[in-house]
Scaffold this motif. Structure first.
Motif, mmCIF file in Angstrom:
data_model
loop_
_atom_site.group_PDB
_atom_site.id
_atom_site.type_symbol
_atom_site.label_atom_id
_atom_site.label_comp_id
_atom_site.label_asym_id
_atom_site.label_seq_id
_atom_site.Cartn_x
_atom_site.Cartn_y
_atom_site.Cartn_z
ATOM 1 N N VAL A 150 42.385 -3.334 -0.715
ATOM 2 C CA VAL A 150 42.073 -2.265 -1.597
ATOM 3 C C VAL A 150 43.119 -1.080 -1.179
ATOM 4 O O VAL A 150 43.629 -0.896 0.265
ATOM 5 N N PRO A 151 43.937 -0.748 -2.313
ATOM 6 C CA PRO A 151 45.394 0.114 -1.857
ATOM 7 C C PRO A 151 44.848 1.489 -1.174
ATOM 8 O O PRO A 151 43.744 2.140 -1.347
ATOM 9 N N LYS A 152 45.617 2.191 -0.427
ATOM 10 C CA LYS A 152 45.487 3.305 0.212
ATOM 11 C C LYS A 152 45.230 4.582 -1.181
ATOM 12 O O LYS A 152 44.638 5.500 -1.045
ATOM 13 N N GLU A 153 46.030 4.312 -2.034
ATOM 14 C CA GLU A 153 46.075 5.087 -3.510
ATOM 15 C C GLU A 153 44.779 5.264 -4.063
ATOM 16 O O GLU A 153 44.564 6.166 -5.036
ATOM 17 N N ILE A 154 43.747 4.419 -3.523
ATOM 18 C CA ILE A 154 42.344 4.596 -4.263
ATOM 19 C C ILE A 154 41.836 6.079 -4.232
ATOM 20 O O ILE A 154 41.021 6.631 -5.076
ATOM 21 N N CYS A 155 42.273 6.939 -3.182
ATOM 22 C CA CYS A 155 42.023 8.077 -2.883
ATOM 23 C C CYS A 155 42.199 9.063 -4.475
ATOM 24 O O CYS A 155 41.753 10.367 -4.555
ATOM 25 N N ARG A 156 43.044 8.540 -5.202
ATOM 26 C CA ARG A 156 43.407 9.096 -6.348
ATOM 27 C C ARG A 156 42.269 9.274 -7.256
ATOM 28 O O ARG A 156 42.165 10.168 -8.346
ATOM 29 N N LEU A 157 41.068 8.406 -7.273
ATOM 30 C CA LEU A 157 39.983 8.470 -8.011
ATOM 31 C C LEU A 157 39.012 9.406 -7.518
ATOM 32 O O LEU A 157 37.834 9.176 -7.174
ATOM 33 N N GLU A 158 39.433 10.824 -7.537
ATOM 34 C CA GLU A 158 38.737 11.719 -6.876
ATOM 35 C C GLU A 158 37.172 12.095 -7.391
ATOM 36 O O GLU A 158 36.524 12.601 -6.740
ATOM 37 N N ASN A 159 37.026 11.588 -8.665
ATOM 38 C CA ASN A 159 35.550 11.651 -9.389
ATOM 39 C C ASN A 159 34.996 10.281 -9.327
ATOM 40 O O ASN A 159 34.142 10.549 -10.019
ATOM 41 N N LEU A 160 35.412 9.445 -8.802
ATOM 42 C CA LEU A 160 34.617 7.974 -8.717
ATOM 43 C C LEU A 160 33.210 8.325 -8.006
ATOM 44 O O LEU A 160 33.181 8.860 -7.091
ATOM 45 N N GLU A 161 32.384 7.786 -8.665
ATOM 46 C CA GLU A 161 30.830 7.796 -8.272
ATOM 47 C C GLU A 161 30.453 6.448 -7.677
ATOM 48 O O GLU A 161 29.439 6.300 -6.988
ATOM 49 N N SER A 162 30.945 5.496 -8.334
ATOM 50 C CA SER A 162 30.449 3.991 -7.971
ATOM 51 C C SER A 162 31.661 3.000 -8.151
ATOM 52 O O SER A 162 32.536 2.936 -8.913
ATOM 53 N N LEU A 163 31.361 2.260 -7.110
ATOM 54 C CA LEU A 163 32.702 1.251 -6.954
ATOM 55 C C LEU A 163 31.903 -0.179 -6.586
ATOM 56 O O LEU A 163 31.488 -0.249 -5.297
ATOM 57 N N TYR A 164 31.966 -1.031 -7.308
ATOM 58 C CA TYR A 164 31.364 -2.276 -7.058
ATOM 59 C C TYR A 164 32.283 -3.509 -6.811
ATOM 60 O O TYR A 164 33.120 -3.746 -7.894
ATOM 61 N N PRO A 188 43.208 -3.139 -9.718
ATOM 62 C CA PRO A 188 44.110 -2.668 -10.921
ATOM 63 C C PRO A 188 44.254 -1.269 -10.969
ATOM 64 O O PRO A 188 44.070 -0.658 -12.296
ATOM 65 N N LEU A 189 44.604 -0.624 -9.974
ATOM 66 C CA LEU A 189 44.694 0.859 -10.052
ATOM 67 C C LEU A 189 46.076 1.397 -10.927
ATOM 68 O O LEU A 189 45.962 2.437 -11.821
ATOM 69 N N SER A 190 47.008 0.540 -11.339
ATOM 70 C CA SER A 190 48.026 0.847 -11.862
ATOM 71 C C SER A 190 47.768 0.945 -13.191
ATOM 72 O O SER A 190 48.376 1.592 -14.306
ATOM 73 N N ARG A 191 46.531 0.135 -13.759
ATOM 74 C CA ARG A 191 46.149 0.292 -15.180
ATOM 75 C C ARG A 191 45.666 1.778 -15.833
ATOM 76 O O ARG A 191 45.394 1.913 -16.824
ATOM 77 N N LEU A 192 45.521 2.542 -14.961
ATOM 78 C CA LEU A 192 44.850 3.765 -15.143
ATOM 79 C C LEU A 192 45.866 4.786 -15.664
ATOM 80 O O LEU A 192 45.519 5.724 -16.316
ATOM 81 N N SER A 193 47.111 4.486 -15.550
ATOM 82 C CA SER A 193 48.360 5.304 -16.256
ATOM 83 C C SER A 193 48.059 6.872 -16.094
ATOM 84 O O SER A 193 48.198 7.579 -16.706
ATOM 85 N N GLY A 194 47.727 7.218 -14.517
ATOM 86 C CA GLY A 194 47.816 8.808 -14.260
ATOM 87 C C GLY A 194 46.526 9.401 -14.897
ATOM 88 O O GLY A 194 46.631 10.485 -14.620
#
Length: 400
Positions: free
Chosen positions: A48-62, A24-30
């Motif tokens: 898992v979309p390639k665009e996941i790299c936009r989450l530049e400050n992500l520390e945990s992914l479950y 649900p990356l699109s739910r983050l609305s930029g």
């Protein structure tokens, strides 16, 4: 951020058991840069979309309990990620670029379909926990983690795993107790068919002698046998030498925090190599669309932190751009192993001589015998290692 009260606090997304079929990356609305933790356990996500790299400050992914078969290489750009849990999926392979996730401390890969581990996992010096239990692992790297004593490594219940590298056993299990009652693999009695090139061991058990087939890394394409000895190719010798140079420069960068190149170390043989490749007019820094694929090496990482260490792939991408792409990929991933002769330690890519012996692993309430594999750069090193050890006779079985 407004998530219709899905998130409390706003930088942590609690999306377990929601029936999501897509990430649900699109739910983050930029506002992706605000998110630090994402919980997506037990959904129906298959990609898992390639665009996941936009989450530049992500520390945990479950992401446990989904239906994911692969991870995009772009996940390596999550330079702040400390915990990645993709257990209970259908992962068949990890991208080699996982070695670039240098903040990663916990990597949980249990209950997937992995048959091997990326060699670059050993670049993750911050890693404190790596678990690949209940997969289909057929062989283990000689050094799956950077520091054996500061990272807990669990590989239980991989039924196709028949042996572990000698140096891995020596540093992790020799005279030490595991935290397990039963490893659930490395069982001499279990004889599942080997999938890659096979080595057949002849094991004496009392008055009986039985045979067991061992999987070998697919990268070890040229295996010398007792009656099949031949010299390594010039290409193998070149890769060994260049990788040693890369390792040397990376260590100097790390120890002295300096930005320099091989030219500063009088590597005349590499200078000659560069000149030879220039005659071929190979420009391997650009893709088919003309885009520069090289990221300059500097002291500041993508996460804004000062680099604490350098690895051969860093040096390769910055100072050895003249090499063709296929060679850069092989050198970035590194050798499958290094020669087990303690006085040698030469990188071993596709040319190898094997020896096998027994070792013991101490469990919580008992002790078990396991088969140890030792890889060497030459028969001479293998013969030196054999002294004083009860080696297991073996023969090479051709590809099938």
């Amino acid at each position: 951020m407004d998530y219709n009260q899905d998130v409390l606090p706003a930088n942590v997304l609690h999306w377990n058991y929601r029936g999501f079929t897509e990430f649900p990356l699109s739910r983050l609305s930029g506002e992706e840069s605000e998110v630090t933790d994402i919980y997506l356990k037990e959904n129906l996500i298959s990609r898992v979309p390639k665009e996941i790299c936009r989450l530049e400050n992500l520390e945990s992914l479950y992401l446990s309990g989904n239906d994911i078969t692969e991870l995009p290489k772009e996940i390596s750009k999550l330079r702040c990620l400390k915990c990645l849990d993709v257990s209970g999926n259908r992962l068949r392979k990890l991208p080699d670029e996982v070695g670039e996730m240098r903040s990663l401390k916990f990597l949980i890969l249990d209950e997937n379909e992995l048959t091997e581990l990326p060699l670059r996992l050993s670049e993750l010096r911050a890693l404190r926990y790596l678990s690949v239990c209940d997969n289909q692992i057929q062989w283990l790297p000689q050094k799956p983690v950077y520091n054996y004593h500061h990272c807990e490594f669990r590989f239980w219940r991989n039924l196709r795993l028949k042996t572990i590298p000698y140096s891995l056993w020596y540093h992790m299990f020799r005279d030490q107790q595991t935290r397990s009652l039963n490893i659930g693999c490395l069982n001499v009695q279990t004889d599942l068919p080997a999938a890659n090139k096979k080595i057949r061991l002849k094991i004496a058990q009392g008055s009986r002698e039985r045979e067991i087939d061992i999987n070998t890394p697919i990268q070890h394409d040229k295996i010398m046998g007792r009656n099949k000895i031949f010299p390594p190719s010039l290409y193998e010798l070149a890769r060994r030498k260049i990788y040693q140079i890369l390792s040397d420069i990376a260590k100097r960068h790390t120890d002295h925090n300096e930005i320099s190149s091989w030219r500063d170390y009088n590597y005349n043989n590499v200078r000659n190599l560069e000149q030879n490749f220039e005659e071929f007019n190979i420009d391997s820094n650009y893709d088919i669309n003309g885009n520069n694929t090289v990221t300059p090496l500097n002291k500041i990482s993508n996460s804004g932190k000062v680099r604490s260490y350098y690895v051969p792939s860093d040096i390769l991408n910055e100072h050895f751009r003249f090499l063709p792409q296929f060679m850069k990929v092989e050198l970035s991933n590194g050798p499958v192993s290094r020669c087990e002769n303690a006085l040698c330690k030469i990188p071993v890519f596709d040319f190898v001589f094997y020896e096998f012996c027994f070792g013991k692993i101490v469990l919580i309430d008992n002790m078990t015998d396991v088969i140890l594999s030792a890889a060497f750069c030459s028969k001479t090193c293998a013969d030196t290692w054999r002294i004083g050890k009860e080696v297991i006779p073996w023969s090479l079985i051709e590809d099938h």
